[in-house]
Design an enzyme around this catalytic site. Sequence first.
Site, short mmCIF file in Angstrom:
data_model
loop_
_atom_site.label_atom_id
_atom_site.label_comp_id
_atom_site.label_asym_id
_atom_site.label_seq_id
_atom_site.Cartn_x
_atom_site.Cartn_y
_atom_site.Cartn_z
N HIS A 154 0.83 -1.20 0.00
CA HIS A 154 0.00 0.00 0.00
C HIS A 154 0.87 1.25 0.00
O HIS A 154 2.06 1.20 0.32
CB HIS A 154 -0.91 0.04 1.24
CG HIS A 154 -2.08 -0.89 1.16
ND1 HIS A 154 -2.00 -2.21 1.53
CD2 HIS A 154 -3.36 -0.70 0.75
CE1 HIS A 154 -3.18 -2.79 1.35
NE2 HIS A 154 -4.02 -1.89 0.88
N LYS A 158 -0.43 4.71 4.66
CA LYS A 158 -1.26 3.74 5.38
C LYS A 158 -0.69 3.48 6.78
O LYS A 158 0.51 3.28 6.93
CB LYS A 158 -1.37 2.43 4.58
CG LYS A 158 -2.31 1.43 5.25
CD LYS A 158 -2.78 0.36 4.29
CE LYS A 158 -3.66 -0.67 4.96
NZ LYS A 158 -4.92 -0.11 5.48
N1 LIG Z 1 -12.68 -1.51 3.45
C1 LIG Z 1 -12.21 -0.94 2.34
O1 LIG Z 1 -12.62 -1.28 1.21
C2 LIG Z 1 -11.19 0.15 2.46
C3 LIG Z 1 -10.77 0.54 3.69
N2 LIG Z 1 -9.93 1.59 3.84
C4 LIG Z 1 -9.65 2.00 5.21
O2 LIG Z 1 -10.35 3.23 5.45
C5 LIG Z 1 -9.64 3.96 6.43
C6 LIG Z 1 -9.37 5.37 5.92
O3 LIG Z 1 -8.47 5.31 4.84
P1 LIG Z 1 -8.04 6.65 4.07
O4 LIG Z 1 -9.24 7.36 3.55
O5 LIG Z 1 -6.96 6.25 3.14
O6 LIG Z 1 -7.40 7.49 5.29
P2 LIG Z 1 -7.38 9.06 5.50
O7 LIG Z 1 -6.44 9.30 6.63
O8 LIG Z 1 -7.15 9.75 4.21
O9 LIG Z 1 -8.88 9.39 5.97
C7 LIG Z 1 -9.39 9.20 7.26
C8 LIG Z 1 -10.16 10.45 7.61
O10 LIG Z 1 -10.84 10.27 8.85
C9 LIG Z 1 -10.66 11.48 9.56
N3 LIG Z 1 -10.93 11.33 10.99
C10 LIG Z 1 -10.05 11.05 11.99
N4 LIG Z 1 -10.69 11.07 13.19
C11 LIG Z 1 -11.99 11.35 12.93
C12 LIG Z 1 -13.13 11.53 13.76
N5 LIG Z 1 -13.08 11.38 15.10
N6 LIG Z 1 -14.30 11.83 13.17
C13 LIG Z 1 -14.38 11.98 11.84
N7 LIG Z 1 -13.32 11.86 11.00
C14 LIG Z 1 -12.14 11.53 11.54
C15 LIG Z 1 -9.24 11.90 9.25
O11 LIG Z 1 -9.01 13.24 9.58
P3 LIG Z 1 -7.49 13.76 9.82
O12 LIG Z 1 -6.67 13.27 8.69
O13 LIG Z 1 -7.64 15.24 9.85
O14 LIG Z 1 -7.06 13.17 11.13
C16 LIG Z 1 -9.23 11.65 7.75
O15 LIG Z 1 -9.76 12.74 7.02
C17 LIG Z 1 -8.38 3.15 6.76
O16 LIG Z 1 -8.64 2.35 7.90
C18 LIG Z 1 -8.22 2.27 5.53
O17 LIG Z 1 -7.50 1.10 5.76
C19 LIG Z 1 -9.43 2.27 2.78
C20 LIG Z 1 -9.80 1.91 1.51
C21 LIG Z 1 -10.69 0.82 1.24
O1 LIG Z 2 -5.62 2.01 3.59
C1 LIG Z 2 -5.91 1.74 2.40
O2 LIG Z 2 -5.60 2.50 1.48
C2 LIG Z 2 -6.64 0.50 2.11
N1 LIG Z 2 -7.09 -0.17 3.11
C3 LIG Z 2 -7.83 -1.38 3.05
C4 LIG Z 2 -7.05 -2.48 3.72
O3 LIG Z 2 -6.50 -2.25 4.81
O4 LIG Z 2 -7.00 -3.58 3.18
C5 LIG Z 2 -8.35 -1.70 1.69
C6 LIG Z 2 -7.50 -1.27 0.54
O5 LIG Z 2 -6.52 -2.23 0.30
C7 LIG Z 2 -6.92 0.12 0.71
#
Ligand SMILES: NC(=O)C1=CN([C@@H]2O[C@H](COP(=O)(O)OP(=O)(O)OC[C@H]3O[C@@H](n4cnc5c(N)ncnc54)[C@H](OP(=O)(O)O)[C@@H]3O)[C@@H](O)[C@H]2O)C=CC1
Ligand SMILES: O=C(O)C1=N[C@H](C(=O)O)C[C@H](O)C1
Length: 267
Positions: A154, A158
């Site tokens: 990734h 991450k």
């Molecule tokens: N299941 C799936 O298909 C997928 C899962 N994921 C998962 O999704 C999650 C997020 O990934 P990603 O978007 O890349 O990460 P990011 O860090 O870009 O986004 C997370 C967001 O959540 C915000 N946040 C933190 N604390 C809070 C709170 N208390 N209330 C509301 N918002 C909050 C962060 O703010 P700030 O940065 O300002 O702290 C940030 O904007 C990860 O756990 C990732 O592994 C990702 C892609 C696909």
């Molecule tokens: O953090 C990410 O970006 C992603 N998180 C998920 C994971 O932990 O598997 C899904 C995807 O691979 C992207």
Amino acid sequence: MRLIVAGAGGRMGRALVRAIAEEPETELAGAFEREGSDVLGRDAGELAGVGPLGITVTDDPLSLVVHAEGALDFTIPAATVALSELCAQARIVHVVGTTGLAAADLARLDAAARHATVIRSGNMSLGVNLLAGLARQAARALGPDWDVEIVEMHHRAKVDAPSGTALLLGEAVAEGRAISLADHSVRSRDGHVGARPEGTIGFATLRGGTVVGDHTVILAGPGERVELGHRAEDRMIFARGAVKAALWGRGRKPGLYGMADVLGLAD
Ligand SMILES: NC(=O)C1=CN([C@@H]2O[C@H](COP(=O)(O)OP(=O)(O)OC[C@H]3O[C@@H](n4cnc5c(N)ncnc54)[C@H](OP(=O)(O)O)[C@@H]3O)[C@@H](O)[C@H]2O)C=CC1
Ligand SMILES: O=C(O)C1=N[C@H](C(=O)O)C[C@H](O)C1
């Protein structure tokens, strides 16, 4: 369906706003971020690059859940657990993509799922959920003298490892072998670790650049190797999966569901 987006300023939050905008059966009803975030007060549509939607990013999820039918949540474990309690009180669908949840967090999601429809998956794409079925089938057919290693890569930002997807694939392999993943997983190796114990499921984590998400399940047998893999090229595959999950969950009885249920891939 009126949906709110948690973490609307994040990589996935912005993709989720785009996915809601492109789906005729859904509408963005609210967007929130953590207290003190730089994006508070911004228009969620502008942040996501789809033009103004008239939805201002707030830091008050409680004011949003009461007017919504579902919440899409790809944030951090603490935020997801807190939101699960609000969704349970409001009896709305909670789609959880957040990874890195500890056992105590999962227990709190289970409790919330007594009152609300919770759909959680480490990966919301069609391809990975299909891959999980193939990995389960391969592990069942090949037996424990075929060593299983799960490799993931990734982007450099991450924060959790192994990825939620790698763990999902590990669970699929463990199910195929009728064993517990917790009792057989090897999450790191360093130094003189000795020969590989038979029947273990190994994980290897790579981080770098802007890689959206690569996963390979390697089954290494005597004199041959099977590799099953998936490469995500665009976060919209996860965002569209989350929107699909919310629509599937509307009107469904409370409980904890997975993406395989949504996609009709559950055994
Ligand atoms: N299941 C799936 O298909 C997928 C899962 N994921 C998962 O999704 C999650 C997020 O990934 P990603 O978007 O890349 O990460 P990011 O860090 O870009 O986004 C997370 C967001 O959540 C915000 N946040 C933190 N604390 C809070 C709170 N208390 N209330 C509301 N918002 C909050 C962060 O703010 P700030 O940065 O300002 O702290 C940030 O904007 C990860 O756990 C990732 O592994 C990702 C892609 C696909
Ligand atoms: O953090 C990410 O970006 C992603 N998180 C998920 C994971 O932990 O598997 C899904 C995807 O691979 C992207």
